[in-house]
Design an enzyme around this catalytic site. Structure first.
Site, PDB file in Angstrom:
ATOM      1  N   ASP A 255      10.212   2.648   6.730  1.00  0.00           N
ATOM      2  CA  ASP A 255       9.753   1.330   7.169  1.00  0.00           C
ATOM      3  C   ASP A 255      10.786   0.755   8.128  1.00  0.00           C
ATOM      4  O   ASP A 255      11.996   0.951   7.936  1.00  0.00           O
ATOM      5  CB  ASP A 255       9.558   0.393   5.978  1.00  0.00           C
ATOM      6  CG  ASP A 255       8.667  -0.785   6.324  1.00  0.00           C
ATOM      7  OD1 ASP A 255       9.078  -1.636   7.142  1.00  0.00           O
ATOM      8  OD2 ASP A 255       7.530  -0.850   5.806  1.00  0.00           O
TER       9      ASP A 255
ATOM     10  N   LEU B  62      -3.302 -14.060  -4.122  1.00  0.00           N
ATOM     11  CA  LEU B  62      -4.485 -14.347  -4.920  1.00  0.00           C
ATOM     12  C   LEU B  62      -5.362 -13.103  -5.035  1.00  0.00           C
ATOM     13  O   LEU B  62      -5.706 -12.484  -4.029  1.00  0.00           O
ATOM     14  CB  LEU B  62      -5.303 -15.489  -4.313  1.00  0.00           C
ATOM     15  CG  LEU B  62      -4.665 -16.885  -4.424  1.00  0.00           C
ATOM     16  CD1 LEU B  62      -3.610 -17.105  -3.358  1.00  0.00           C
ATOM     17  CD2 LEU B  62      -5.742 -17.967  -4.329  1.00  0.00           C
TER      18      LEU B  62
ATOM     19  N   HIS C 229      -3.844 -16.180   9.816  1.00  0.00           N
ATOM     20  CA  HIS C 229      -4.537 -16.922   8.758  1.00  0.00           C
ATOM     21  C   HIS C 229      -3.572 -17.972   8.239  1.00  0.00           C
ATOM     22  O   HIS C 229      -2.412 -17.667   7.936  1.00  0.00           O
ATOM     23  CB  HIS C 229      -4.945 -15.920   7.676  1.00  0.00           C
ATOM     24  CG  HIS C 229      -5.183 -16.516   6.327  1.00  0.00           C
ATOM     25  ND1 HIS C 229      -6.150 -17.445   6.090  1.00  0.00           N
ATOM     26  CD2 HIS C 229      -4.586 -16.279   5.127  1.00  0.00           C
ATOM     27  CE1 HIS C 229      -6.144 -17.763   4.803  1.00  0.00           C
ATOM     28  NE2 HIS C 229      -5.197 -17.073   4.207  1.00  0.00           N
TER      29      HIS C 229
ATOM     30  N   TYR D 113      -8.747 -21.809  -0.182  1.00  0.00           N
ATOM     31  CA  TYR D 113      -8.332 -21.366  -1.510  1.00  0.00           C
ATOM     32  C   TYR D 113      -7.003 -22.024  -1.852  1.00  0.00           C
ATOM     33  O   TYR D 113      -6.285 -22.515  -0.963  1.00  0.00           O
ATOM     34  CB  TYR D 113      -8.232 -19.838  -1.595  1.00  0.00           C
ATOM     35  CG  TYR D 113      -7.194 -19.199  -0.705  1.00  0.00           C
ATOM     36  CD1 TYR D 113      -5.835 -19.238  -1.023  1.00  0.00           C
ATOM     37  CD2 TYR D 113      -7.566 -18.535   0.459  1.00  0.00           C
ATOM     38  CE1 TYR D 113      -4.879 -18.641  -0.224  1.00  0.00           C
ATOM     39  CE2 TYR D 113      -6.622 -17.935   1.275  1.00  0.00           C
ATOM     40  CZ  TYR D 113      -5.274 -17.993   0.933  1.00  0.00           C
ATOM     41  OH  TYR D 113      -4.331 -17.407   1.738  1.00  0.00           O
TER      42      TYR D 113
ATOM     43  N   ASP E 148     -27.751  13.123   1.764  1.00  0.00           N
ATOM     44  CA  ASP E 148     -28.953  13.942   1.707  1.00  0.00           C
ATOM     45  C   ASP E 148     -29.456  14.115   3.135  1.00  0.00           C
ATOM     46  O   ASP E 148     -29.458  13.159   3.924  1.00  0.00           O
ATOM     47  CB  ASP E 148     -30.012  13.341   0.791  1.00  0.00           C
ATOM     48  CG  ASP E 148     -30.540  12.001   1.274  1.00  0.00           C
ATOM     49  OD1 ASP E 148     -29.816  11.290   2.010  1.00  0.00           O
ATOM     50  OD2 ASP E 148     -31.670  11.641   0.910  1.00  0.00           O
TER      51      ASP E 148
ATOM     52  N   THR F 137      -5.047  -7.412  -2.941  1.00  0.00           N
ATOM     53  CA  THR F 137      -6.082  -7.368  -3.977  1.00  0.00           C
ATOM     54  C   THR F 137      -6.489  -5.946  -4.343  1.00  0.00           C
ATOM     55  O   THR F 137      -6.770  -5.646  -5.499  1.00  0.00           O
ATOM     56  CB  THR F 137      -7.319  -8.159  -3.503  1.00  0.00           C
ATOM     57  OG1 THR F 137      -6.944  -9.516  -3.287  1.00  0.00           O
ATOM     58  CG2 THR F 137      -8.449  -8.091  -4.526  1.00  0.00           C
TER      59      THR F 137
ATOM     60  N   GLU G  94     -42.803  13.555  12.120  1.00  0.00           N
ATOM     61  CA  GLU G  94     -41.722  13.019  12.928  1.00  0.00           C
ATOM     62  C   GLU G  94     -41.782  13.756  14.259  1.00  0.00           C
ATOM     63  O   GLU G  94     -41.726  14.992  14.294  1.00  0.00           O
ATOM     64  CB  GLU G  94     -40.372  13.231  12.246  1.00  0.00           C
ATOM     65  CG  GLU G  94     -40.204  12.429  10.962  1.00  0.00           C
ATOM     66  CD  GLU G  94     -38.881  12.697  10.257  1.00  0.00           C
ATOM     67  OE1 GLU G  94     -38.114  13.572  10.735  1.00  0.00           O
ATOM     68  OE2 GLU G  94     -38.619  12.051   9.223  1.00  0.00           O
ATOM     69  N   LEU G  95     -41.885  13.016  15.344  1.00  0.00           N
ATOM     70  CA  LEU G  95     -42.048  13.592  16.670  1.00  0.00           C
ATOM     71  C   LEU G  95     -40.817  13.254  17.512  1.00  0.00           C
ATOM     72  O   LEU G  95     -40.567  12.080  17.821  1.00  0.00           O
ATOM     73  CB  LEU G  95     -43.316  13.049  17.332  1.00  0.00           C
ATOM     74  CG  LEU G  95     -44.619  13.314  16.557  1.00  0.00           C
ATOM     75  CD1 LEU G  95     -45.771  12.546  17.183  1.00  0.00           C
ATOM     76  CD2 LEU G  95     -44.922  14.802  16.493  1.00  0.00           C
TER      77      LEU G  95
ATOM     78  N   VAL H 174       0.838  -1.206   0.000  1.00  0.00           N
ATOM     79  CA  VAL H 174       0.000   0.000   0.000  1.00  0.00           C
ATOM     80  C   VAL H 174       0.866   1.247   0.000  1.00  0.00           C
ATOM     81  O   VAL H 174       0.660   2.176  -0.792  1.00  0.00           O
ATOM     82  CB  VAL H 174      -0.952   0.001   1.208  1.00  0.00           C
ATOM     83  CG1 VAL H 174      -1.805   1.269   1.213  1.00  0.00           C
ATOM     84  CG2 VAL H 174      -1.841  -1.233   1.193  1.00  0.00           C
TER      85      VAL H 174
END
Length: 820
Positions: free
Chosen positions: A34, A51, A224, A255, A541, A355, A648-649, A14
């Site tokens: 780094d 992958l 992982h 995978y 909005d 990815t 609307e209250l 990144v």
């Protein structure tokens, strides 16, 4: 000096991408630091299996991945490619997964990426190691493949270096310096580097770096498992690294990828293994690299058993090596991008996998250099999207671990969230439980979808049952509640709506500069308006109610709106506010609550409870006033998101239950009901009301979204005004209303829309219209296909649903119900 002084912390995939992209845009006074060696720094990029599957339910994530693929395909290092475009194959071994692959094919098609559904025979043809007796079908994306992450880092470092970017290896960051709310530099173990902008791309170390500026980064490093077989006899003699597609067996959380004559196996099927960022070893302490932990063989047993079942050729091989590799996980599976709300100039680009890495690099470079990102809609990724409770360590850990467990699961759009829950409950919660509410979560709030107590309403009604997928987390009671709202009156819990209070002598000028509508109107006015980015894209909005000369209540969409307001307030981005007086913005949501009282009998409920004039002349549509309902002080706004007479209250949280009981005591004798979100969504689509985040996002402008009426170009300057002058004449797509005759063909959103065999758009929101007796789907379509009566097809799992473009609104086009 070209651009400000920038320090990027982290030279992984990144950080390297950002350095390349930002220097290509002319900012070259850039230093990347780094703690590890280059180009394999010891973070997740250094051990990532590489992958790249582009298919994702998020359009943004697919587009980030698509750009990453395109860029990596163009990179090489000394003749060695950075991407092996072998394709990506997902296989199904259960009927449920076959259906899911059809849904995934719909996503990737809607997002404009080529994909094909394969028969079992075609799956085996593409990947001969797969057991033909086990596979029921597959999804192939030809442009997927293997990213050579470390090579890609090196290639981008070289490009950035040629433009003048400095890369400093073996520089451990000790602190991020700041003064008067701005970053001033980065302190490393080898000295201080001055900076005007600091971008944290530290990956699994991100929370540690963010803490240096007091920022709580909701990221959890989790291990992982990735294992490699020894030589597989069936692959003997393979001289190319990869010749078969990368393979997903999501039914077993697995995978696979080639590596010459061996197979790499990745597993998400084991127990979550979170690691505290403070327990990650340093580069010098780690045996291999800090992001690689010891392989735990017991956790891999099921994965290996299943692998030998799906890929019988591996039965002749053994597992020869494996790691528990650390990756970043977040509570919602999305990256963390953007600027700190408290320290100007401190940015993060975290929880980004290989990815999406180059896409994120481009997005961040645009955001930094141009002030906004024009290539991608980043609202799902903005680091400031979280509510305060979503930053609690317990919450972050629990939801990150759940996200790990569910990473390959088949998740319904209404999938209930897991623990910790409940977190936020409205003052009405106990009453809702008594009525048998089926709760889903909205920004941490327990929000009823329907009420079992309303099963009595089904008598004498014919509520069509949708298809099996749409019928999950659904009840026919939803339809009965919707119809009852139109017939009599209903109470809706609207507490989950974000509410902001804007006050002070500069409030009018502040809101005028942020929004497209005219805010400087009389006390009691309510304005529906838009917040835009500099390029004219819709950021949100909102409704703005003027409750006093210098007091406004804003109905917002979420924490990003609060961040947008406070950021412009604190950092003076709006010239109109300068000299216009002080302004304060605060979130009043936790201390308040709201009931929507809507339906043709709403006035009959309210009038006996108050001395105020709630007649049509006494409180007109889109007006607000303070009043007492019984003994409860309320702010009443004559608004209706369901297209019916009502209000609307709002009141304070301590008086919420009293308001509920007072209204219900008056409504029940008139045949009133308590209704949930399922009915609400159906009713708002019948009326054509848009929902930000689903129907329109940052990538759309008001004219495309059918919201040009909310823009006042004849008023003073506001953010995005200049861009709208151009965009209003360049509308090439429109948010379009579609209707579906078949009641079982209710779609759910994100499906592709076809003109013949050509995918031309995608569905945003959808529901069944229980008043009009048709399915409703809003979709983005090219303008030439938006004429009412135009037939189209919606891709829904393995079939095409016939739909037709309809004139909107579908219900009460004369507005007589609302204005009566």
């Amino acid at each position: 000096m070209a651009g400000p002084r920038v320090v990027i912390i982290g030279a992984g995939v990144v950080g390297a991408a950002l350095a390349d992209e930002i220097s290509a845009r002319g900012w070259t006074e850039v230093t990347v630091v780094d703690q590890g060696p280059l180009p394999a720094t010891g973070g997740s990029s250094s051990h990532a299996p590489g992958l790249v599957f582009q298919t994702n339910p998020s359009k943004t994530m697919t587009e980030l991945a698509r750009y990453t693929v395109e860029k990596f395909c163009s990179l090489e290092v000394d003749g060695k490619p950075c991407f092996l475009q072998v394709g990506g194959l997902e296989v199904a071994t259960t009927p449920e997964r076959v259906a899911e692959l059809h849904r995934r094919h719909g996503w990737i098609t809607a997002w404009g990426v080529e994909a094909r559904l394969l028969s079992p025979e075609e799956c085996v043809e593409r990947h001969p190691l797969v057991d033909p007796d086990k596979v029921l079908g597959g999804l192939l994306v030809p442009t997927d493949g293997l990213a050579k992450a470390v090579l890609a880092v090196e290639a981008q470092i070289r490009r950035a270096t040629e433009r003048g970017v400095r890369f400093l290896a073996r520089h451990e960051v000790l602190d991020v310096r700041q003064s008067e709310g701005r970053v001033t530099g980065v302190l490393t173990d080898q000295g201080e580097i001055p900076a005007d902008v600091v971008v944290c791309c530290a990956g699994i170390w991100g929370p540690k770096i963010a803490r240096m500026v007091g920022m709580n980064l909701p990221l959890t490093p989790l291990a992982h498992q990735l294992a490699w077989t020894g030589p597989v006899p069936a692959l003997a003699g393979q001289t190319e690294e990869a010749v078969r597609p990368i393979l997903r067996h999501q039914d077993a959380d697995l995978y696979y990828r080639d590596r010459f004559d061996a197979i790499g196996i990745g597993s998400y099927g084991h127990r979550p293994m979170p690691v505290s960022v403070d327990d990650i070893l340093s580069v010098d302490e780690a045996d291999e690299m800090p992001s690689v932990l010891k392989f735990t063989e017991d956790d891999f047993e099921d994965a290996w058993t299943e692998t030998r079942s799906l890929l019988p050729a591996t039965r002749e091989a053994k597992i020869e090596e494996g790691i528990n590799g650390l990756f970043s996980f977040t509570t919602d599976g999305q990256p963390l991008l953007g600027e700190s709300p408290d320290v100007k100039g401190f940015w993060v680009a975290e929880a980004v996998w290989v990815t999406h890495s180059a896409g994120v690099g481009r997005a961040m470079a645009e955001w930094l250099v141009d002030g906004h990102c024009s290539s991608f809609d980043l609202h799902e990724c903005d680091v400031n999207r979280f509510e305060p409770h979503q930053l609690a360590p317990e919450y972050v850990l629990a939801r990150s671990c759940r996200n790990f467990v569910e990473v390959y699961d088949i998740l319904h759009p209404l999938q209930p969230s897991g623990d910790p829950r409940p977190i936020r409950t409205s003052p009405f919660h106990a009453r809702q439980q008594e009525l048998g509410a089926f709760f889903l979560e909205a920004n941490g709030w327990e929000r009823p979808q329907w009420y079992e107590a309303n099963a009595r309403l089904l008598e004498g009604r014919s509520i069509p049952t949708p298809n099996d997928w749409a019928a999950r987390h659904w009840s026919p009671i939803v339809g009965a509640e919707a119809q009852a709202t139109r017939e009599s009156v209903a109470m809706y819990d609207m507490t989950a709506l974000k509410r902001l209070e804007v006050t002070g002598p500069g409030a009018v000028a502040f809101l005028e500069g942020l929004s497209t509508g005219r805010i400087d109107k009389s006390v009691g006015s309510v304005t529906y308006t838009l917040l835009l980015d500099e390029d004219g894209g819709i950021r949100s909005d909102v409704t703005v109610a003027r409750l006093a000369r210098d007091l406004f209540q804003v109905g917002a969409n979420g924490n990003l709106d609060l961040d947008w307001f406070t950021r412009h307030l604190s950092w003076g981005h709006l010239p109109a506010v300068a000299g216009g007086g002080t302004v304060q913005v605060r979130d009043i949501t936790p201390g308040t609550c709201c009931i929507g009282l809507w339906g043709p009998l709403a006035r009959e409920v309210l009038e006996p409870l108050t001395d105020e004039d709630f007649s049509n002349d006494g409180l007109k549509y889109f007006r607000a006033r303070r009043a007492h309902i019984g003994s409860v002080p309320v702010t009443a706004m004559r608004l209706s998101y369901v297209g019916e007479l009502g209000w609307e209250l709002y009141t304070t949280a301590d008086l919420g239950r009293k308001l509920w009981d007072t209204l219900w005591q008056a409504a029940e004798p008139l045949g009133g009901v308590i209704a949930g979100r399922g009915a609400f969504n159906s009713l708002r689509l019948e009326k054509g009301y848009r929902s930000f985040g689903a129907d329109m996002t940052y990538e759309h402008d008001p004219y495309e979204a059918g919201l040009g009426f909310a823009v006042r170009l004849d008023k003073g300057d506001f953010i995005g005004k200049a861009a709208l002058e151009r965009r209003r004449t360049e509308v090439r797509r429109k948010l379009t209303c579609l209707t579906i005759d078949d009641p079982r063909s209710v779609v759910m959103g994100k499906e592709p829309v076809y003109d013949g065999d050509r995918a031309v758009g995608h569905v945003t929101s959808a529901a069944y219209g229980y008043t009009i007796g048709k399915g409703i789907a809003y979709a983005w379509l090219p303008t030439e296909l938006t004429t009412p009566g135009t037939p189209v097809h919606i891709g829904y799992f393995d079939r095409r649903v016939e739909a037709v473009v309809a004139e909107e609104p579908l219900f009460d086009p004369t507005m007589s119900r609302l204005r009566g």
